[in-house]
Write a protein that holds these residues in place. Sequence first.
Motif, PDB file in Angstrom:
ATOM      1  N   ALA A  30      -5.180  -5.308   6.506  1.00  0.00           N
ATOM      2  CA  ALA A  30      -5.133  -3.900   6.911  1.00  0.00           C
ATOM      3  C   ALA A  30      -4.872  -2.967   5.740  1.00  0.00           C
ATOM      4  O   ALA A  30      -5.161  -1.768   5.821  1.00  0.00           O
ATOM      5  N   LEU A  31      -4.336  -3.477   4.641  1.00  0.00           N
ATOM      6  CA  LEU A  31      -4.028  -2.625   3.488  1.00  0.00           C
ATOM      7  C   LEU A  31      -5.272  -1.984   2.876  1.00  0.00           C
ATOM      8  O   LEU A  31      -5.204  -0.879   2.355  1.00  0.00           O
ATOM      9  N   SER A  32      -6.392  -2.665   2.932  1.00  0.00           N
ATOM     10  CA  SER A  32      -7.605  -2.129   2.312  1.00  0.00           C
ATOM     11  C   SER A  32      -8.163  -0.921   3.062  1.00  0.00           C
ATOM     12  O   SER A  32      -8.960  -0.171   2.507  1.00  0.00           O
ATOM     13  N   SER A  33      -7.728  -0.707   4.284  1.00  0.00           N
ATOM     14  CA  SER A  33      -8.260   0.408   5.068  1.00  0.00           C
ATOM     15  C   SER A  33      -7.574   1.739   4.768  1.00  0.00           C
ATOM     16  O   SER A  33      -8.065   2.783   5.171  1.00  0.00           O
ATOM     17  N   GLU A  39       0.341   6.583   2.314  1.00  0.00           N
ATOM     18  CA  GLU A  39       0.247   5.626   3.420  1.00  0.00           C
ATOM     19  C   GLU A  39       0.100   4.201   2.886  1.00  0.00           C
ATOM     20  O   GLU A  39       0.715   3.270   3.402  1.00  0.00           O
ATOM     21  N   ARG A  40      -0.710   4.055   1.844  1.00  0.00           N
ATOM     22  CA  ARG A  40      -0.900   2.724   1.250  1.00  0.00           C
ATOM     23  C   ARG A  40       0.412   2.206   0.668  1.00  0.00           C
ATOM     24  O   ARG A  40       0.730   1.023   0.784  1.00  0.00           O
ATOM     25  N   THR A  44       2.208  -1.079   2.028  1.00  0.00           N
ATOM     26  CA  THR A  44       2.440  -2.179   1.090  1.00  0.00           C
ATOM     27  C   THR A  44       3.891  -2.623   1.147  1.00  0.00           C
ATOM     28  O   THR A  44       4.177  -3.827   1.102  1.00  0.00           O
ATOM     29  N   ILE A  45       4.808  -1.676   1.277  1.00  0.00           N
ATOM     30  CA  ILE A  45       6.228  -2.012   1.426  1.00  0.00           C
ATOM     31  C   ILE A  45       6.432  -2.827   2.704  1.00  0.00           C
ATOM     32  O   ILE A  45       7.127  -3.849   2.692  1.00  0.00           O
ATOM     33  N   LYS A  46       5.810  -2.401   3.801  1.00  0.00           N
ATOM     34  CA  LYS A  46       5.923  -3.157   5.054  1.00  0.00           C
ATOM     35  C   LYS A  46       5.361  -4.568   4.887  1.00  0.00           C
ATOM     36  O   LYS A  46       5.928  -5.538   5.403  1.00  0.00           O
ATOM     37  N   TYR A  47       4.246  -4.678   4.171  1.00  0.00           N
ATOM     38  CA  TYR A  47       3.653  -5.990   3.926  1.00  0.00           C
ATOM     39  C   TYR A  47       4.596  -6.874   3.110  1.00  0.00           C
ATOM     40  O   TYR A  47       4.799  -8.047   3.439  1.00  0.00           O
ATOM     41  N   LEU A  48       5.184  -6.309   2.065  1.00  0.00           N
ATOM     42  CA  LEU A  48       6.107  -7.083   1.237  1.00  0.00           C
ATOM     43  C   LEU A  48       7.344  -7.505   2.026  1.00  0.00           C
ATOM     44  O   LEU A  48       7.859  -8.613   1.839  1.00  0.00           O
TER      45      LEU A  48
END
Length: 86
Positions: A30-33, A39-40, A44-48
Amino acid sequence: MKKLIQVVCFFISMQTVFAQNNNPDNAKAALSSYTNPMERFSETIKYLETIDAYSSNNIDSAMCIDLLKIAQQLKNDSLLAISYDW
């Protein structure tokens, strides 16, 4: 009656446990969208954080460098501090 209440409570608790399943693979895809840098950065923080919860020692350094690039692009000292922390 008491047994029925215990069974119902068990099913409610199991439903809550499985409701918060954040798969790291879905989050990375979902990060690529995201095109907005802010927002990215937050996604990215949420992903990490999700990766940290699933495997505590395997943080991808490329994602941290991505955070640093976004913070430098936005010229935001608070975001720089967050990216250096990761």
